[in-house]
Design a protein around this motif. Structure first.
Motif, short mmCIF file in Angstrom:
data_model
loop_
_atom_site.label_atom_id
_atom_site.label_comp_id
_atom_site.label_asym_id
_atom_site.label_seq_id
_atom_site.Cartn_x
_atom_site.Cartn_y
_atom_site.Cartn_z
N TRP A 285 60.31 55.12 -0.63
CA TRP A 285 58.91 54.92 -0.98
C TRP A 285 58.13 56.22 -1.16
O TRP A 285 57.15 56.27 -1.90
N ASP A 286 58.57 57.27 -0.51
CA ASP A 286 57.90 58.57 -0.66
C ASP A 286 58.60 59.47 -1.67
O ASP A 286 58.23 60.64 -1.83
N SER A 287 59.58 58.92 -2.39
CA SER A 287 60.29 59.70 -3.41
C SER A 287 59.43 59.85 -4.66
O SER A 287 58.64 58.96 -4.99
N ARG B 45 55.55 54.71 -4.08
CA ARG B 45 54.51 53.85 -3.52
C ARG B 45 53.25 53.83 -4.38
O ARG B 45 52.55 52.82 -4.44
N HIS B 46 52.95 54.95 -5.05
CA HIS B 46 51.79 54.98 -5.93
C HIS B 46 52.00 54.09 -7.16
O HIS B 46 51.07 53.41 -7.60
N TRP C 171 52.92 61.10 -8.83
CA TRP C 171 52.97 59.82 -8.11
C TRP C 171 54.33 59.62 -7.47
O TRP C 171 55.37 59.84 -8.10
N GLN C 172 54.28 59.20 -6.20
CA GLN C 172 55.49 58.74 -5.53
C GLN C 172 55.73 57.28 -5.90
O GLN C 172 54.89 56.63 -6.54
N GLU D 153 63.54 54.14 2.65
CA GLU D 153 63.56 55.60 2.54
C GLU D 153 63.08 56.11 1.19
O GLU D 153 62.82 57.32 1.05
#
Length: 205
Positions: free
Chosen positions: A28-30, A40-41, A37-38, A26
């Motif tokens: 990874w898009d934070s 995941r970035h 950048w999230q 949950e």
């Protein structure tokens, strides 16, 4: 610090970050502490050496007209879409654990791993995954440069770690854990809005 120490610290940092993120789909898009950048970035960025050969890196730089920031943002935006399992596996890659940034050597590899891991863990309010020795090493290097790497004004600041016996400087006291001190001297803004002024700023936040 020896190269063996550095590679061990880097491996521990990335492997522990992989362990954290592998069981937290949950997040990874934070948002991370890296602007725009999230999580995941950030992971796509630090694992870039696993995916890009020197030739591919050169091609990416050529496409970005030699601008590393543009290239880095382009690759992070593209590769952040990779499956989570792929990115986690790349965090565990021995190739990543022994990679050193061009011109940065082992010290640069430790700084890269520690700072970017904190971009994730501090943003998520999770424990620091980098070894304490690595965190202190990065702190010492940045303050020795008077914050110059990141344009942070340390002229009238005293930094005090709350989780270990470490302090530096004189002036306005900034007290927080050592990981958050690294993020502050690296020019980041903490989730609560705390930050250090940049050199030349008229006031400190």
């Amino acid at each position: 610090m020896t190269d063996l120490d550095a590679h061990s610290w880097v491996a521990t940092t990335y492997t522990s970050l992989a362990d954290l993120l592998a069981s937290a789909d949950e997040v990874w898009d934070s948002p991370s502490l890296c602007e725009e950048w999230q999580v995941r970035h950030v992971v796509a960025h630090v694992t870039m050496p696993v995916r890009l050969t020197p030739e591919a890196f050169g091609a990416e730089m050529a496409a970005a007209r030699g601008d590393f920031s543009t290239m880095s943002n382009t690759v992070a935006a593209r590769d952040a879409a990779l499956p989570v399992g792929t990115l986690v596996a790349q965090l565990r890659s021995p190739r990543l654990h022994t990679w050193e940034p061009p011109g940065g050597g082992a010290d640069g590899a430790v700084s890269h791993a520690v700072i970017h891991s904190l971009d994730v863990t501090v943003a998520l309010d999770r424990p620091t995954v980098a070894p304490t020795e690595a965190v202190v090493s990065v702190l010492e290097r940045i303050v020795a440069a008077q914050g110059g790497w990141f344009g942070v004004d340390l002229a009238e600041v005293r930094l005090e770690a709350t989780d270990l016996d470490w302090s530096w400087g004189a002036g306005e006291v900034i007290r927080t854990d050592s990981g958050r001190l690294v993020t502050l001297v690296s020019g980041r803004t903490l989730p609560d809005g705390q930050r250090l002024a940049k050199v030349g700023a008229t006031a400190r936040s």
